[in-house]
Design a protein around this motif. Structure first.
Motif, PDB file in Angstrom:
ATOM      1  N   ARG A   1      -1.974   5.223  -5.771  1.00 13.47           N
ATOM      2  CA  ARG A   1      -1.498   4.540  -4.580  1.00 13.47           C
ATOM      3  C   ARG A   1      -2.028   3.106  -4.535  1.00 13.47           C
ATOM      4  NH1 ARG A   1      -4.825   6.035   0.917  1.00 13.47           N
ATOM      5  NH2 ARG A   1      -3.799   4.085   1.476  1.00 13.47           N
TER       6      ARG A   1
ATOM      7  N   ASP B   1       0.851  -1.201   0.000  1.00 13.70           N
ATOM      8  CA  ASP B   1       0.000   0.000   0.000  1.00 13.70           C
ATOM      9  C   ASP B   1       0.885   1.249   0.000  1.00 13.70           C
ATOM     10  OD1 ASP B   1      -2.006   1.851   0.277  1.00 13.70           O
ATOM     11  OD2 ASP B   1      -2.606   1.262   2.278  1.00 13.70           O
TER      12      ASP B   1
ATOM     13  N   MET C   1      -9.662  -5.082   1.104  1.00  9.82           N
ATOM     14  CA  MET C   1      -9.958  -4.071   2.101  1.00  9.82           C
ATOM     15  C   MET C   1     -11.157  -3.283   1.598  1.00  9.82           C
ATOM     16  SD  MET C   1      -6.750  -3.276   4.197  1.00  9.82           S
ATOM     17  CE  MET C   1      -7.570  -1.967   4.919  1.00  9.82           C
TER      18      MET C   1
ATOM     19  N   GLU D   1     -12.227   0.109   2.038  1.00 11.58           N
ATOM     20  CA  GLU D   1     -11.775   1.373   2.618  1.00 11.58           C
ATOM     21  C   GLU D   1     -12.123   2.554   1.730  1.00 11.58           C
ATOM     22  OE1 GLU D   1      -7.515   1.160   3.347  1.00 11.58           O
ATOM     23  OE2 GLU D   1      -7.185   0.072   1.502  1.00 11.58           O
TER      24      GLU D   1
HETATM   25 MG    MG Z   1      -5.928   2.167   4.410  1.00 16.51          MG
END
Ligand code: MG
Ligand code: PEP
Length: 538
Positions: free
Chosen positions: A354, A331, A424, A426
């Motif tokens: 990212r 990440d 994830m 997010e």
């Molecule tokens: Mg995060």
């Protein structure tokens, strides 16, 4: 009272006298050697004696602290066999006519300077190891004995060499404070494994503090020398309360995370490197719910190789087996930048190239990590997790690359194991698409840190936004609930690995939603278990 500030490595409070550990200082005379042959003999005798001592230290460290702490002494033993180093010492004695001590100082200092000039922080840090060896050689040549400790004390030092940390009697260590040091130094590794209050980079620390009464406040990152009565009472009370609570929490080890009416939840740990394992095991984690693998990339000056990554993952998997270890793929981006990646500066990095976006853009880079993960999968119970997902297409692309890497390894005859795949949640996009995404993976892990910033449009790095931040924002809780329900509708599990997972005021809410796993930093595990065991959901 004088208060010095530093950087916290381990929290907690230590109260006691300071014992300043003075670095070994030796002035080597440049007087000519009367008998160079005799000097060479002295040098060789000391070299063998130091190697013997290192071997004993290796055995001691192996018993007390384990293989990782011990390895350094084997490396030191080997350094003393280095042909170039030996040749420069002998030439300084025989050809230049110097004493053995002088030759050791010259040759070892030169080698240390060479390491220190290296760009790679790992190799640069090895310069301290050479200096450590030089001092051990000089100690032996000069017959100087180390002074023994007899009473518990707070250790203060410029910094500690590996051999110094091992030689210390740990039962007498109340806390550690160093003037230098880094979070990956041996001192920090030792402190974490011992779990004693520690601060580093305490710039104003000097030998003048030796023998003074002190309170080391690991939580506050400061050292109070000769504390006044009010500060002493406040911190003494805090320590007593913390000790009582800690002792009570220790009794929860081995117990289930179960409410009084029988609901269970898995409590896992978040880690950034294999170094955190000790704390994970000491706090009785049910597994690792988030291994932030990017820290392996952030620590060095070059990308870790497939072998290095695979060894780090394997180490964690083997230590935790048969418990699950969920490793999140790299990440990098936003606040986590690395020079060697040569990332293009962005106006809005948090919304930029990212995490998975970077990995799917630099596929060869990504494949090296996926191959390392697949290789490690043979050694434990692995979960591979992709960060910052916003679409089903991205998950499919990740899975296709995993498949490609699996085929490559098979063709190369390299063994792999089984693993779960998860993502994830997010971004609001992922939470809103949870039903579709649940069809593509085995689990969800909700990253509340980023989910909060993207839902509320609040930059998580910007302290000025604090007045606008509601960590329990109803929109966030709604997205978490939606995600968990969608996961269950599709027969997969959902956990939370953002900071909110450790927020005890939300534990009941999360359990009522049916959250299957909460992943928190190791020291938050037992307080969370305590909370769960006192809940009743009926
Ligand atoms: Mg995060
Ligand atoms: C999160 O965003 O909640 C998370 C766990 O990931 P990180 O904090 O590493 O961005």
């Amino acid at each position: 009272m004088e208060t010095l500030t530093g950087t916290t490595v381990v929290g907690g409070i230590a109260i006691g006298r300071i014992r300043y550990f003075a670095p070994f200082a030796y002035e080597a005379s440049d007087a000519p050697a009367a008998d160079p042959e005799e000097e060479v003999l002295r040098f060789e005798k000391s070299r063998y004696a130091v190697q013997d001592g290192l071997h004993d230290l290796y055995e001691k460290a192996l018993n007390e602290a384990g293989e990782e702490e011990a390895e350094i002494f084997q490396a030191h033993e080997m350094m003393l066999d280095d042909e170039d180093l030996i040749a420069s010492c002998i030439s300084c004695i025989k050809e230049d006519g110097h004493l053995a001590e002088y030759a050791v100082v010259q040759a070892f200092d030169e080698a240390a300077a060479m390491f220190a000039a290296m760009e790679d922080p790992y190799f640069a840090a090895r310069s301290a190891d050479v200096i450590d060896l030089k001092n051990r050689m000089l100690e032996h040549l000069s017959g100087r004995e180390q002074e023994e400790w007899t009473e518990p004390a707070i250790l203060a030092a410029e910094d500690l060499a590996p051999s110094e940390t091992v030689r210390l009697d740990k039962s007498l260590l109340l806390g550690i404070v160093t003037k230098g040091g880094s979070s990956s130094s041996h001192t920090a590794i030792l402190a974490r494994s011992l779990g004693i209050p520690t601060i580093i980079q305490c710039k104003d620390l000097s030998s003048e503090c030796d023998g003074k009464e002190a309170i080391l406040d690991g939580d506050g990152g400061c050292l109070h020398l000769e504390p006044d009565a009010e500060t002493a009472k406040k911190l003494r009370d805090k320590k007593e309360a913390a000790d009582r609570d800690l002792a009570r929490l220790q009794e929860l080890k081995g117990l289930d995370n179960i409410t009084t009416d029988g609901h269970t939840v898995r409590i896992y740990a978040n880690i950034g490197s294999p170094e955190d394992l000790e704390s994970v095991l000491a706090n009785d984690a049910g597994g690792i719910g988030l291994f932030r693998s990017e820290f392996l990339y952030l620590n060095g000056s070059a990308e870790p190789s497939e072998e290095e990554q695979s060894a780090a993952y394997r180490k964690v998997l083997e230590a935790m087996a048969p418990k699950q270890v969920i490793i999140r793929t790299c990440d990098i981006g936003a606040d986590k930048t690395v020079d060697y990646m040569d990332l293009t500066p962005e106006d809005n990095p948090a919304m930029g190239l990212r995490a998975i976006r970077l990995c799917l853009t630099r596929r060869d880079f990504f494949k090296r990590q996926l191959r390392a993960l697949l290789r490690a999968s043979a050694y434990g119970n692995l979960g591979i997790m992709f960060p910052m997902i916003i679409s089903v297409r991205e998950v499919r692309e990740c899975r296709a690359l995993l498949e490609e890497c699996g085929q490559e390894l098979k063709a190369e005859g390299i063994q792999t194991g089984t693993y779960e795949t998860g993502i994830m949640i997010e971004t609001p996009a992922a939470a809103l698409l949870a039903d579709e995404l649940a069809e593509t993976v085995d689990f969800f892990s909700i990253g509340t840190n980023d989910l909060t910033q993207y839902t509320c449009a609040l930059d998580r790095q910007n302290a000025a936004l604090a007045p606008f931040l509601d960590p329990h924002h109803p929109a966030l809780l709604k997205l978490i609930d939606m995600t968990v329900q969608a996961a269950h509708r599709h027969g997969i599990w959902a956990g939370i690995c953002g900071e909110l997972a450790a927020d005890l005021s939300l534990t009941e809410t999360f359990l009522r939603m049916g959250v299957d796993e909460l992943s928190v930093s190791p020291v938050r595990i037992l307080p969370l278990r305590d909370k769960v065991r006192n809940l009743n959901l009926t």
